[in-house]
Scaffold this active site. Structure first.
Site, PDB file in Angstrom:
ATOM      1  N   LYS A 140       0.810  -1.226   0.000  1.00 16.18           N
ATOM      2  CA  LYS A 140       0.000   0.000   0.000  1.00 16.18           C
ATOM      3  C   LYS A 140       0.844   1.278   0.000  1.00 16.18           C
ATOM      4  O   LYS A 140       0.438   2.299  -0.541  1.00 16.18           O
ATOM      5  CB  LYS A 140      -0.932  -0.004   1.219  1.00 16.18           C
ATOM      6  CG  LYS A 140      -1.919  -1.170   1.256  1.00 16.18           C
ATOM      7  CD  LYS A 140      -3.042  -0.989   0.263  1.00 16.18           C
ATOM      8  CE  LYS A 140      -4.028  -2.144   0.305  1.00 16.18           C
ATOM      9  NZ  LYS A 140      -5.025  -2.071  -0.773  1.00 16.18           N
ATOM     10  N   SER A 190       1.800  -9.634  -0.787  1.00 20.98           N
ATOM     11  CA  SER A 190       1.434  -8.218  -0.714  1.00 20.98           C
ATOM     12  C   SER A 190       1.635  -7.601   0.659  1.00 20.98           C
ATOM     13  O   SER A 190       1.806  -6.395   0.783  1.00 20.98           O
ATOM     14  CB  SER A 190      -0.018  -8.046  -1.155  1.00 20.98           C
ATOM     15  OG  SER A 190      -0.866  -8.871  -0.379  1.00 20.98           O
ATOM     16  N   GLU A 195     -10.016   5.713   2.818  1.00 18.50           N
ATOM     17  CA  GLU A 195     -10.823   4.623   3.345  1.00 18.50           C
ATOM     18  C   GLU A 195      -9.874   3.483   3.663  1.00 18.50           C
ATOM     19  O   GLU A 195      -8.793   3.397   3.070  1.00 18.50           O
ATOM     20  CB  GLU A 195     -11.857   4.167   2.305  1.00 18.50           C
ATOM     21  CG  GLU A 195     -11.339   3.182   1.247  1.00 18.50           C
ATOM     22  CD  GLU A 195     -10.265   3.754   0.325  1.00 18.50           C
ATOM     23  OE1 GLU A 195     -10.210   4.986   0.179  1.00 18.50           O
ATOM     24  OE2 GLU A 195      -9.457   2.971  -0.225  1.00 18.50           O
TER      25      GLU A 195
HETATM   26  C1  LIG Z   1      -1.679  -7.015   2.541  1.00 16.92           C
HETATM   27  C2  LIG Z   1      -2.797  -6.727   1.614  1.00 16.92           C
HETATM   28  N1  LIG Z   1      -2.855  -7.396   0.461  1.00 16.92           N
HETATM   29  C3  LIG Z   1      -3.858  -7.174  -0.415  1.00 16.92           C
HETATM   30  C4  LIG Z   1      -4.872  -6.296  -0.148  1.00 16.92           C
HETATM   31  C5  LIG Z   1      -5.967  -6.168  -1.159  1.00 16.92           C
HETATM   32  O1  LIG Z   1      -5.978  -4.960  -1.860  1.00 16.92           O
HETATM   33  P1  LIG Z   1      -5.621  -4.868  -3.394  1.00 16.92           P
HETATM   34  O2  LIG Z   1      -6.501  -5.815  -4.139  1.00 16.92           O
HETATM   35  O3  LIG Z   1      -5.884  -3.452  -3.767  1.00 16.92           O
HETATM   36  O4  LIG Z   1      -4.205  -5.209  -3.555  1.00 16.92           O
HETATM   37  C6  LIG Z   1      -4.858  -5.571   1.051  1.00 16.92           C
HETATM   38  C7  LIG Z   1      -5.939  -4.617   1.365  1.00 16.92           C
HETATM   39  O5  LIG Z   1      -6.112  -4.108   2.412  1.00 16.92           O
HETATM   40  C8  LIG Z   1      -3.788  -5.798   1.949  1.00 16.92           C
HETATM   41  O6  LIG Z   1      -3.719  -5.144   3.109  1.00 16.92           O
END
Ligand SMILES: Cc1ncc(COP(=O)(O)O)c(C=O)c1O
Lengths: 265, 402
Positions: free
Chosen positions: B90, B379, B112
């Site tokens: 993020k 992620s 948000e």
């Molecule tokens: C660690 C992590 N991975 C993935 C996501 C999913 O979001 P996005 O589909 O935008 O990557 C989030 C959302 O809060 C997250 O905190």
């Protein structure tokens, strides 16, 4: 039919008297009570109605309408109920214009053609879609026009002159002017520069202007009515309904609407 | 392929700007500011500096030797977005957007958040740049992610619990949009995923594509060739598009997006938007949406607060329709399983969101040849989820087993 709307605004201008279009939240607090409120408003002399269909994610609405929407959805209100209401209002003999106010997704899922067809058959006059941008306007307007229905464009205090112009040339019976930068909701005072902005706007526009968002009292309606072609009141009316026993809602709505109608004389 | 989105913000039929008129001016202002910034040398240099010196990029591409040996198939690599400052991808987007907001002269930032990772990242960059920060978060998520709420407060942000609707990410986003409509003249809305009206899905993608650009270089360095498969979890879709985007033209590279199947897609408790949803309009964008036949937005469920958005970014909808990417879903149970497998075999606690991607990769790996490679986008890190996992696994957890 949209003709009734054009007619209403023409005669309002001739009489120099603004129209009053109260907002009724379909299914709030129940279908029967919302129908009763609609009829009471029309009986009190409302020029027409904005019939709001509840949507799960009303991004343009403040707490009052959000709550009403939620209560209505919890009652199991369906999109089709708005057509039923229009039918019921017509059956009761009221001829004033009726506009459906709905968020875009509900109309998208029903399909624009079917929406136009059913709305016309039931005796509706047009639609107001707060999240339909002017950029997407013409293709849907064309579908509604086929059925003699109006699609109402929005303008706001942040609209640039070219956008105001774009709204003006849509040939709509009126433009919905959002009086505040904000969501729906009753406010103690009118936006400070509202009357001046309206004067400027009307000088530039050929389409009548109706003001909504943030008008709460008959006195405010009277002031705004002098500078516009019509006023919409939503949250303030919902608040009155929320404070009234269901059996007395019709009376309360009628009495409030009568005060607004008188203030607009 | 011409570049997407087109000038009106569409990826095929998806995207657009379905917002109240009051916001149209803000979207235009944002589009103009962004198109200037993206070609500006100083902006690009500043962003690169913050990404490296503040967030710690490039993040490593870790070869998961133990998992590769265990599953006896494709060579599994992990793109370590969990090692970013604040523990998730993020921050890439937040650094980009905060520099943009500063250029635009905005003094107040709103956001948000679902899992709280985007809220934390936003609060972080606001602290760094001395800007006021207010974060909307569903009351249910405030409960599930108490630690992140506290982190945001420590960073000086104000957290507004949202009590409308389902009290999760979608309602937080609705509330943030309402705030923006009201305070549009001085407020910058820092959206955390590839959702919302144009130009957000494009901007967020552009700030996340660094993930895929790095991974591409790193993979070529490690293996001398492009990967065969990319796997990423999808909510709004920002980490996934960040990984996918730089590979879109490499037709041989397969891409799989993983959504949350919650209790299972046959139940009502899931968030598999592309598998079970239909095209519709949510939060200003036309894309797949989980909804009732009438168009009311559906309630969703996932064990991970960051995967329960009932919509998805328009570019993913387009990648799905054009079959350039495939979208599948993974249940709570399966994600929990992958969470533990990664922990015990590689010594990494992944975010529950990322665990969905890990599960899918482990499922496919054995069916692939030993010379093939997979990149899984890790992620985020799992520290924020330890409480949730504790609640679910409780006393069933026995140590010492692999
Ligand atoms: C660690 C992590 N991975 C993935 C996501 C999913 O979001 P996005 O589909 O935008 O990557 C989030 C959302 O809060 C997250 O905190």
């Amino acid at each position: 039919m949209s003709r009734a709307l054009y007619q209403a605004f023409r005669s309002a201008r001739a009489k120099r008297r603004a129209l009053f279009l109260p907002y009724i939240c379909l299914g709030y607090p129940t279908y029967a009570a919302s129908l009763q409120s609609a009829k009471a408003a029309l009986k009190a002399g409302a020029s027409g109605l904005e019939l709001g269909v509840p949507f799960s994610d009303p991004i343009a609405d403040g707490p009052t309408l959000q709550k009403a929407t939620q209560i209505s959805l919890n009652q199991g209100t369906k999109f089709a109920d708005v057509f039923r209401m229009i039918g019921d209002i017509r059956k009761a003999g009221f001829k004033q214009p009726l506009l459906v106010m709905s968020y875009l997704n509900l109309v998208e899922q029903m399909g624009w053609f079917r929406f136009a067809e059913v709305l016309a058959i039931k005796g509706g006059d047009g639609a107001i879609i707060p999240d339909l941008p002017l950029e997407q306007f013409s293709k849907f307007r064309r579908i509604l026009i086929q059925k003699n229905l109006a699609l109402i464009p929005f303008i706001s205090p942040t609209s640039s002159p070219d956008r105001v112009k774009k709204a003006d040339v849509q040939g709509a019976p009126f433009l919905y002017y959002v009086s505040v930068t904000g969501v729906t909701g009753a406010r103690k005072t009118l936006a400070p520069d509202l009357l001046v902005s309206l004067k400027n706007l009307r000088g530039k526009l050929k389409t009548p202007v109706v003001v909504g968002f943030g008008i709460s009292t008959p006195a405010q309606a009277g002031l705004v009515g002098k500078a516009s072609d019509g006023v919409i009141i939503a949250s303030a009316l919902i608040q009155i309904m929320s404070k009234t026993k269901v059996s007395k809602i019709g009376k309360a709505v009628e009495s409030f609407c009568r005060k607004v109608v008188n203030a607009l004389r | 392929m011409t570049s997407l989105p087109n000038s009106h913000g569409y990826f095929g039929p998806y995207g657009g700007q379905y917002v109240p008129e009051t916001l149209m001016v803000a979207l235009r202002e944002l589009s103009q500011a962004y198109s200037k910034a993206r070609n500006d040398r100083k902006f690009k240099r500043d962003l690169r500096t913050y990404l490296t010196e503040y967030s710690g990029r490039p993040t490593p591409l870790t070869f998961a030797a133990n998992l590769t040996a265990k599953y006896k198939g494709a060579r599994i690599y992990l793109k370590r977005e969990d090692l970013n400052h604040t523990g998730a991808h993020k921050i890439n987007n937040c650094l980009g957007q905060i520099l943009l907001a500063k250029r635009m002269g905005k003094k107040r930032i709103i956001a948000e958040t679902g899992a709280g990772q985007h809220g934390v990242a936003t609060a972080t960059v606001c602290a760094l740049f001395g800007l006021r920060c207010e974060v909307y978060m569903g009351e249910e998520d405030v409960r599930r992610q108490a630690l992140n709420v506290f982190r945001m407060k420590l960073l000086g942000a104000q957290v507004h619990p949202v009590t409308s609707g389902t009290r999760t990410l979608k309602d937080a986003m609705s509330e943030a949009i309402r705030d923006w409509v009201t305070n549009v003249r001085n407020t910058y809305y820092l959206i955390g995923s590839t959702a919302g009206p144009h130009p957000y899905p494009m901007i967020v993608r552009d700030f996340q594509r660094v993930i895929g650009e790095e991974a591409r270089r790193q993979m070529i360095k490690a293996e001398g060739k492009l990967p065969d498969l990319l796997v990423a979890c999808v909510n709004g879709g920002s980490n996934a598009i960040g990984l996918f985007y730089p590979f879109i033209k490499d037709k041989k590279v397969k891409m799989v997006g993983v959504e949350a199947a919650g209790d299972g897609v046959k139940t009502k408790r899931h968030a598999a938007t592309m598998e079970k949803g239909k095209p519709g309009v949510l939060h200003g964008s036309f894309s797949y949406v989980l909804q009732s036949p009438e168009g009311q937005i559906a309630e969703t469920h996932s064990i991970s607060a960051g995967l329960d958005y009932p919509g998805v970014g328009p570019e993913h909808a387009w990648l799905k329709d054009t079959k350039r990417a495939v979208y599948v879903s993974v249940t709570d149970q399966q994600a929990l399983e992958a969470f533990q497998i990664l922990a015990r075999n590689e010594g990494i606690l992944p975010a529950l969101e990322s665990s969905h991607a890990v599960y899918q990769a482990l499922k496919i790996a054995p069916r692939m040849s030993k010379s093939s490679t997979i990149i899984v986008n890790l992620s985020g890190r799992g520290d924020k989820d330890v409480n949730t996992v504790l609640e679910r696994l409780g006393s069933n957890l026995t140590g010492g087993k692999r």
